[in-house]
Design an enzyme around this catalytic site. Structure first.
Site, PDB file in Angstrom:
ATOM      1  CB  SER A  84      -3.164  -1.318  -3.330  1.00  0.00           C
ATOM      2  OG  SER A  84      -2.347  -0.320  -2.802  1.00  0.00           O
ATOM      3  CG  ASP A 141      -2.750   2.700  -2.938  1.00  0.00           C
ATOM      4  OD1 ASP A 141      -1.913   2.044  -2.283  1.00  0.00           O
ATOM      5  OD2 ASP A 141      -2.927   2.555  -4.151  1.00  0.00           O
ATOM      6  CB  SER A 201      -0.890   0.013   1.237  1.00  0.00           C
ATOM      7  OG  SER A 201      -1.715  -1.124   1.263  1.00  0.00           O
TER       8      SER A 201
END
Length: 146
Positions: free
Chosen positions: A58, A60, A20
């Protein structure tokens, strides 16, 4: 062709796109909250310039803040009827001039990724999970600076 680095990553069981990214954009430009949100959305463009497409798993996170209006939006309990001195004033970059800030976010994000790649060292963490530094000669070759 594959590099020895790609072979090492595959042998270590590292999946492409694993991990991430957390990016925090800070500026002293006088921006309002919606403009900070717009800056945070441009981080993905800087990441894309480095070659990452992102990934489904991920996590993020992109945040942006401005210190350009320090002292405003400091609500306090009124002691009397509001007078002219009780009203806050905020400055902001007009929306028509914000493109330069978008470009700055994209470039700064790309630069931060490049710096992180070059500064990395081989590391072994908990349960033997390894993270490998990138070979600098391959990075330079990929970006045409060899």
């Amino acid at each position: 062709t594959t590099s020895w680095f790609a072979d090492e990553m595959a042998a270590a069981g590292v999946r492409r796109g694993a991990g991430s990214v957390i990016v925090i954009v800070g500026t002293d430009a006088p921006l309002i909250p919606t403009q900070c949100e717009a800056l945070a959305r441009r981080v993905a463009l800087g990441l894309a310039r480095t070659g990452t497409p992102g990934g489904h798993f991920s996590g993020d996170i992109f945040l942006a803040f401005s210190t350009g209006n320090s002292g405003t939006l400091t609500s306090r309990l009124p002691r009397a009827e509001a007078g002219p001195e009780d009203y806050d004033t905020m400055r902001l970059i007009p929306w028509g001039y914000i493109d330069a800030f978008y470009e700055a976010v994209v470039q700064a994000t790309e630069e931060a990724v490049m710096n992180a790649l070059v500064a990395a060292v081989d590391t072994v963490g908990r349960d033997g999970h390894a993270s490998y530094a990138l070979p600098h000669d391959e990075i330079r070759a990929a970006f045409g600076t060899a």
